[in-house]
Design an enzyme around this catalytic site. Sequence first.
Site, PDB file in Angstrom:
ATOM      1  CB  SER A  25      -0.903   0.097   1.221  1.00  0.00           C
ATOM      2  OG  SER A  25      -1.156  -1.111   1.788  1.00  0.00           O
ATOM      3  N   GLY A  53       1.614  -0.311   8.899  1.00  0.00           N
ATOM      4  CA  GLY A  53       2.427   0.898   9.002  1.00  0.00           C
ATOM      5  C   GLY A  53       3.137   1.356   7.735  1.00  0.00           C
ATOM      6  CB  SER A  54       3.224   0.371   4.175  1.00  0.00           C
ATOM      7  OG  SER A  54       2.005   0.670   3.569  1.00  0.00           O
ATOM      8  CD1 TRP A  55      -0.113   3.616   2.978  1.00  0.00           C
ATOM      9  CD2 TRP A  55      -1.690   5.155   3.372  1.00  0.00           C
ATOM     10  NE1 TRP A  55      -1.024   3.542   1.964  1.00  0.00           N
ATOM     11  CE2 TRP A  55      -2.013   4.470   2.172  1.00  0.00           C
ATOM     12  CE3 TRP A  55      -2.547   6.159   3.814  1.00  0.00           C
ATOM     13  CZ2 TRP A  55      -3.148   4.777   1.415  1.00  0.00           C
ATOM     14  CZ3 TRP A  55      -3.683   6.462   3.056  1.00  0.00           C
ATOM     15  CH2 TRP A  55      -3.969   5.780   1.874  1.00  0.00           C
ATOM     16  CG  ASP A  85      -4.671   0.029  13.050  1.00  0.00           C
ATOM     17  OD1 ASP A  85      -4.659   0.262  11.827  1.00  0.00           O
ATOM     18  OD2 ASP A  85      -5.262  -0.955  13.543  1.00  0.00           O
ATOM     19  CG  ASP A 101     -13.079   2.884  17.307  1.00  0.00           C
ATOM     20  OD1 ASP A 101     -12.985   3.419  16.185  1.00  0.00           O
ATOM     21  OD2 ASP A 101     -14.043   2.185  17.657  1.00  0.00           O
ATOM     22  CE  LYS A 150     -17.914  18.292  -4.586  1.00  0.00           C
ATOM     23  NZ  LYS A 150     -16.867  19.226  -5.055  1.00  0.00           N
TER      24      LYS A 150
HETATM   25  N1  SAM Z   1      -2.399   1.943   5.627  1.00  0.00           N
HETATM   26  C1  SAM Z   1      -1.960   0.728   6.286  1.00  0.00           C
HETATM   27  C2  SAM Z   1      -0.562   0.423   5.793  1.00  0.00           C
HETATM   28  O1  SAM Z   1      -0.149   1.027   4.812  1.00  0.00           O
HETATM   29  O2  SAM Z   1       0.118  -0.394   6.407  1.00  0.00           O
HETATM   30  C3  SAM Z   1      -2.901  -0.430   6.037  1.00  0.00           C
HETATM   31  C4  SAM Z   1      -4.246  -0.231   6.702  1.00  0.00           C
HETATM   32  S1  SAM Z   1      -5.236  -1.667   6.737  1.00  0.00           S
HETATM   33  C5  SAM Z   1      -5.815  -1.749   5.095  1.00  0.00           C
HETATM   34  C6  SAM Z   1      -6.652  -1.152   7.625  1.00  0.00           C
HETATM   35  C7  SAM Z   1      -6.427  -0.962   9.110  1.00  0.00           C
HETATM   36  O3  SAM Z   1      -7.566  -0.308   9.617  1.00  0.00           O
HETATM   37  C8  SAM Z   1      -6.279  -2.238   9.931  1.00  0.00           C
HETATM   38  O4  SAM Z   1      -5.011  -2.278  10.537  1.00  0.00           O
HETATM   39  C9  SAM Z   1      -7.382  -2.102  11.012  1.00  0.00           C
HETATM   40  O5  SAM Z   1      -6.954  -2.518  12.296  1.00  0.00           O
HETATM   41  C10 SAM Z   1      -7.642  -0.603  10.999  1.00  0.00           C
HETATM   42  N2  SAM Z   1      -8.964  -0.183  11.504  1.00  0.00           N
HETATM   43  C11 SAM Z   1     -10.192  -0.601  11.083  1.00  0.00           C
HETATM   44  N3  SAM Z   1     -11.155   0.016  11.790  1.00  0.00           N
HETATM   45  C12 SAM Z   1     -10.538   0.856  12.657  1.00  0.00           C
HETATM   46  C13 SAM Z   1     -11.003   1.774  13.645  1.00  0.00           C
HETATM   47  N4  SAM Z   1     -12.305   1.948  13.874  1.00  0.00           N
HETATM   48  N5  SAM Z   1     -10.100   2.466  14.362  1.00  0.00           N
HETATM   49  C14 SAM Z   1      -8.771   2.301  14.132  1.00  0.00           C
HETATM   50  N6  SAM Z   1      -8.263   1.454  13.205  1.00  0.00           N
HETATM   51  C15 SAM Z   1      -9.132   0.737  12.473  1.00  0.00           C
END
Ligand code: SAM
Length: 285
Positions: A25, A53-55, A85, A101, A150
């Site tokens: 990602s 954590g890649s972002w 997260d 959250d 929007k």
């Molecule tokens: N951007 C991340 C990276 O580059 O590594 C990948 C993110 S991953 C697709 C989605 C993340 O959203 C998961 O780690 C999940 O735990 C987190 N997540 C989902 N709902 C959440 C919430 N309500 N609060 C915090 N984190 C949440």
Amino acid sequence: MGKASRDKKDIYYRKAKEEGWRARSAFKLLQIDEEFNIFEGVKRVVDLCAAPGSWSQVLSRKLYLLAKQSPALKDGELPLIVAIDLQPMAPIEGVIQVQGDITNARTAEVVIRHFDGCKADLVVCDGAPDVTGLHDMDEFVQSQLILALKLFFPVVTFAKPKSSRNSSIEAFAVCENYSPPEGFNPKDLYRLLEMVGSPSGVDDLDCSNGWLEGPNKVYIPFLACGDLSGYDSDRSYPLPKVADGTYQSLDPVQPPIAPPYKRALEMKKASSQGIRDLEKLSLDS
Ligand code: SAM
């Protein structure tokens, strides 16, 4: 699918390991930045839904580590990066982690404290509303999201980075020039969204920027981004061979430290063990 075969089928998965990214990602955010220049002048940034954590790594390399090399900047002037997260993640230089959250107001308060009450210059989020499978409901949630965007941002574009597979409907909303409605109170957010979401409420809104005019449609531009002549995420690429003609697959940079599937695997293992014990008992008796 074996590791080497995934390396072949997914060029961005392989490149992520070669360049030290925790997930493929990372390229999506880098390609969005190539198009929209989102990191320019950013001093405070929040990464929502950040694990593994890649972002956050991209933010660390592009903002924090770059600024750290500048002799003119002192410690207190380095960019602040806060990553949130539900899951914990392995540390990243220059990134403050908050486990919580993102929908909880207390989490927002923690972030605001880290920024000394100042606003973020950039918020990135790689989470999406859960899909229920009930199409009417899913469409409603997505429409609410677009309307909400929007309402707060005059410039909204949907971006499809080159590293996001064509076979996936994934796209990212890039929202610019945050300008909330006059007198907006965050406590009124739900009331405001209800008003926009209901046909009778539309009349009460100031539609001076025209986005609800005509048949009340909102058109959002859709833009492909990243080097379009670059790697195609839906293609298989030949694997580079080392001197002896073999291919060396790399291990992932940083596996999740407490993935949600860990408990499921433990339960599955325990239940298979239980079945084996029962079978053994019945054979013995
Ligand atoms: N951007 C991340 C990276 O580059 O590594 C990948 C993110 S991953 C697709 C989605 C993340 O959203 C998961 O780690 C999940 O735990 C987190 N997540 C989902 N709902 C959440 C919430 N309500 N609060 C915090 N984190 C949440």
